[in-house]
Design a protein around this motif. Structure first.
Motif, PDB file in Angstrom:
ATOM      1  N   ALA A 156      42.351 128.080  62.216  1.00 42.83           N
ATOM      2  CA  ALA A 156      43.362 128.965  61.630  1.00 42.83           C
ATOM      3  C   ALA A 156      42.683 130.232  61.131  1.00 42.83           C
ATOM      4  N   ASN A 157      43.481 131.143  60.607  1.00 38.68           N
ATOM      5  CA  ASN A 157      42.973 132.331  59.927  1.00 38.68           C
ATOM      6  C   ASN A 157      43.296 132.249  58.440  1.00 38.68           C
ATOM      7  N   ASP A 158      42.429 132.858  57.646  1.00 39.06           N
ATOM      8  CA  ASP A 158      42.589 132.858  56.193  1.00 39.06           C
ATOM      9  C   ASP A 158      42.340 134.262  55.668  1.00 39.06           C
ATOM     10  N   GLY A 159      42.952 134.569  54.540  1.00 40.26           N
ATOM     11  CA  GLY A 159      42.636 135.792  53.826  1.00 40.26           C
ATOM     12  C   GLY A 159      42.067 135.421  52.475  1.00 40.26           C
ATOM     13  N   LEU A 160      40.772 135.593  52.316  1.00 40.41           N
ATOM     14  CA  LEU A 160      40.144 135.309  51.029  1.00 40.41           C
ATOM     15  C   LEU A 160      40.865 136.156  49.978  1.00 40.41           C
ATOM     16  N   THR A 161      41.427 135.504  48.969  1.00 40.29           N
ATOM     17  CA  THR A 161      42.345 136.182  48.045  1.00 40.29           C
ATOM     18  C   THR A 161      41.731 136.341  46.658  1.00 40.29           C
ATOM     19  N   VAL A 162      41.721 137.585  46.174  1.00 41.12           N
ATOM     20  CA  VAL A 162      41.262 137.888  44.822  1.00 41.12           C
ATOM     21  C   VAL A 162      42.468 137.767  43.896  1.00 41.12           C
ATOM     22  N   VAL A 163      42.328 136.990  42.821  1.00 41.17           N
ATOM     23  CA  VAL A 163      43.479 136.703  41.963  1.00 41.17           C
ATOM     24  C   VAL A 163      43.160 136.941  40.492  1.00 41.17           C
ATOM     25  N   VAL A 164      44.218 137.258  39.746  1.00 38.41           N
ATOM     26  CA  VAL A 164      44.184 137.297  38.281  1.00 38.41           C
ATOM     27  C   VAL A 164      45.390 136.521  37.777  1.00 38.41           C
TER      28      VAL A 164
ATOM     29  N   GLU B 276      51.104 138.586  57.852  1.00 34.15           N
ATOM     30  CA  GLU B 276      51.022 139.697  58.801  1.00 34.15           C
ATOM     31  C   GLU B 276      49.702 140.452  58.657  1.00 34.15           C
ATOM     32  N   THR B 277      49.299 140.762  57.424  1.00 33.17           N
ATOM     33  CA  THR B 277      48.073 141.549  57.236  1.00 33.17           C
ATOM     34  C   THR B 277      46.820 140.725  57.533  1.00 33.17           C
ATOM     35  N   ILE B 278      46.904 139.416  57.318  1.00 35.70           N
ATOM     36  CA  ILE B 278      45.760 138.554  57.638  1.00 35.70           C
ATOM     37  C   ILE B 278      45.618 138.415  59.145  1.00 35.70           C
ATOM     38  N   GLU B 279      46.728 138.154  59.832  1.00 36.54           N
ATOM     39  CA  GLU B 279      46.676 137.970  61.288  1.00 36.54           C
ATOM     40  C   GLU B 279      46.225 139.243  61.994  1.00 36.54           C
ATOM     41  N   SER B 280      46.701 140.395  61.516  1.00 33.39           N
ATOM     42  CA  SER B 280      46.362 141.662  62.172  1.00 33.39           C
ATOM     43  C   SER B 280      44.963 142.155  61.828  1.00 33.39           C
TER      44      SER B 280
ATOM     45  N   ALA C 177      47.085 121.967  64.695  1.00 37.97           N
ATOM     46  CA  ALA C 177      46.455 122.779  63.642  1.00 37.97           C
ATOM     47  C   ALA C 177      47.298 123.991  63.272  1.00 37.97           C
ATOM     48  N   GLY C 178      47.929 124.627  64.236  1.00 37.33           N
ATOM     49  CA  GLY C 178      48.741 125.805  63.944  1.00 37.33           C
ATOM     50  C   GLY C 178      49.895 125.487  63.020  1.00 37.33           C
ATOM     51  N   ASP C 179      50.616 124.403  63.325  1.00 37.21           N
ATOM     52  CA  ASP C 179      51.740 124.006  62.478  1.00 37.21           C
ATOM     53  C   ASP C 179      51.267 123.608  61.084  1.00 37.21           C
ATOM     54  N   MET C 180      50.171 122.860  61.026  1.00 37.73           N
ATOM     55  CA  MET C 180      49.665 122.414  59.731  1.00 37.73           C
ATOM     56  C   MET C 180      49.127 123.583  58.917  1.00 37.73           C
TER      57      MET C 180
ATOM     58  N   VAL D 268      47.303 130.955  58.212  1.00 42.29           N
ATOM     59  CA  VAL D 268      47.898 131.694  59.318  1.00 42.29           C
ATOM     60  C   VAL D 268      47.441 131.080  60.634  1.00 42.29           C
ATOM     61  N   ARG D 269      48.388 130.681  61.446  1.00 39.56           N
ATOM     62  CA  ARG D 269      48.049 130.045  62.710  1.00 39.56           C
ATOM     63  C   ARG D 269      47.390 131.032  63.659  1.00 39.56           C
ATOM     64  N   LEU D 270      46.589 130.511  64.573  1.00 38.79           N
ATOM     65  CA  LEU D 270      45.978 131.318  65.623  1.00 38.79           C
ATOM     66  C   LEU D 270      46.984 131.526  66.748  1.00 38.79           C
TER      67      LEU D 270
END
Length: 326
Positions: A133-141, A258-262, A298-301, A308-310
Motif C-alpha cells: 500500500a501507500n502511506d503518508g507519514l503524518t505530522v500531528v498535534v 488523493e495527495t498521498i497517491e499522487s 491488500a488493497g481493500d484492507m 491508500v491502495r496501490l
C-alpha cells in the motif's frame, strides 16, 4: 482511542469484518469459515485448499501492522487450520528476526537497507519484496493546539534536529506561544523513524528530548494529552484518532488519499512493503497461500484501515512474481 477492529468495522463494507469486530473472535471465525467452505464447494475449490494446515510467522513495522492484522483476521476465516502470527518489533527489529531465520516474512515501512541485504546474503536467505500500500507519514498535534496549521520542511528541521537548545514554539514562529515543544517519535528500530531521518533531518540527530516508542499507540496517546506536543506516524493512526488529533499541513498540503497517491504530499508519501523468504515460500504451502491471499486483498484492507491502495497493476505484478516463486 478507537481500536483497529472498530476502525475496520466502521470503514469496510462486509459482514465478515463486522463479525470479527463486534463478537467473540473464535465464534466469528467459525461462522465465517463455514460460509467460506460453502462458497469453496460451490465454486469447485479442491478439498486440499479447504483443509490447508500449517504455521506462518512474520514481524516488523508497526505502520504496516494494521493492514497485516486485518489480513490475518480475514484469512483465519478462510483457512482456520493455518496459524499466522505477526509481531510488531519495528521495521529494523523485524529485519533482525528475518535475518536470523526466525520469521517467514518481514513487514517494512521503508525499503530494505544495503547492510540488511548483505546480512541476508551472508545468512543464505533469498527474499522477494512485495508492495502492499501507500502511506503518508503524518505530522500531528493535539486538537487543543490552536496555533499550528501548516509547517515547511525547514520548520520541521528546526524543530526536530538536535542543536543543544530547548525548543519552543516561538523559536519556529514568533507568533506562536513561548512554550516548550514536547516531542513524540517512533523508536530507532522503526522504518518511520528512518524515513523521517532521511527525508526531513538529512540524517542529522533527532532532538534528544523526544519520547521514543516502537508502539505508535503510545505516540498517539502522548500527543493527545498535551497541547504542546507534536509527533509523527503512519496516516492510518491519525485517521483512527482524528477526533483528538490534528494533521499538520506540509508546505500547504494536507495528507489525504488523493495527495498521498499522487505524491503531492511530499516528501512524506511512501510505499509500505513486506519481504518474504523464497525458501519458505517454496517449502511452506501455508505461507504461499497466505501471501497470495494478502496480495489479492491488500488493497481493500489498506483502504479499510486508512491507508491508500496501490494501482491494481501493482498487485497483479506482485501475484505474478509470487507465482514464479512457487
Amino acid at each position: 482511542m478507537k481500536s483497529w477492529k472498530y476502525l475496520m468495522m466502521t470503514t469496510m463494507v462486509g459482514s465478515a469484518l463486522a463479525l470479527g469486530a463486534c463478537g467473540d473472535d473464535s465464534t466469528a471465525d467459525e461462522v465465517e469459515n463455514e460460509t467460506g467452505t460453502e462458497e469453496a464447494a460451490a465454486t469447485g475449490d479442491t478439498q486440499d485448499e479447504a483443509t490447508l494446515e500449517g504455521q506462518v510467522s512474520g514481524d516488523g513495522s508497526s505502520t504496516v501492522a494494521p493492514i497485516m492484522e486485518a489480513l490475518v483476521e480475514e484469512y483465519a476465516a478462510v483457512q482456520e487450520k493455518v496459524k499466522v502470527t505477526v509481531g510488531v518489533s519495528g521495521t529494523g527489529g523485524g529485519f533482525e528476526k528475518f535475518i536470523a531465520g526466525t520469521t517467514d516474512f518481514s513487514n517494512a515501512s521503508r525499503p530494505i537497507k544495503d547492510e540488511e541485504k548483505a546480512e541476508l546474503e551472508a545468512a543464505g536467505i533469498d527474499y522477494t519484496e512485495f508492495k502492499l500500500a501507500n502511506d503518508g507519514l503524518t505530522v500531528v498535534v493535539s486538537k487543543d493546539n490552536d496555533w499550528v496549521e501548516d509547517v515547511t520542511v525547514e520548520d520541521l528541521k528546526k524543530m526536530w534536529i538536535e542543536d543543544g537548545t530547548t525548543k519552543k514554539w516561538s523559536d519556529i514562529n514568533a507568533e506562536w506561544p513561548d512554550e516548550e515543544i514536547i516531542f513524540y517519535s517512533p523508536g530507532t528500530d522503526s522504518g518511520t523513524y528512518d524515513y523521517f531521518d532521511e527525508v526531513i533531518l538529512d540524517e542529522a540527530d533527532l532532538v534528544k528530548a523526544a519520547t521514543l516508542s516502537e508502539d505508535d499507540n503510545v505516540l498517539v496517546q502522548g500527543v493527545q494529552a498535551d497541547k504542546n506536543a507534536i509527533g509523527f506516524f503512519g496516516y492510518a493512526y491519525y485517521l483512527a484518532n482524528q477526533d483528538t488529533l490534528k494533521a499538520v499541513k506540509i508546505e500547504g498540503v494536507e495528507p489525504n488519499n488523493e495527495t498521498i497517491e499522487s505524491g503531492e504530499y511530499s516528501p512524506l508519501s511512501r510505499p509500505l512493503f513486506t519481504y518474504v523468504s523464497n525458501k519458505a515460500l517454496a517449502e511452506n504451502a501455508a505461507l504461499y497461500d497466505f501471501m497470495e491471499y494478502s496480495l489479492e486483498n491488500a488493497g481493500d484492507m489498506a483502504e479499510a484501515v486508512g491507508y491508500v491502495r496501490l494501482p491494481d497493476t501493482e498487485y497483479e505484478k506482485g501475484l505474478s512474481t509470487l507465482e514464479a516463486l512457487k
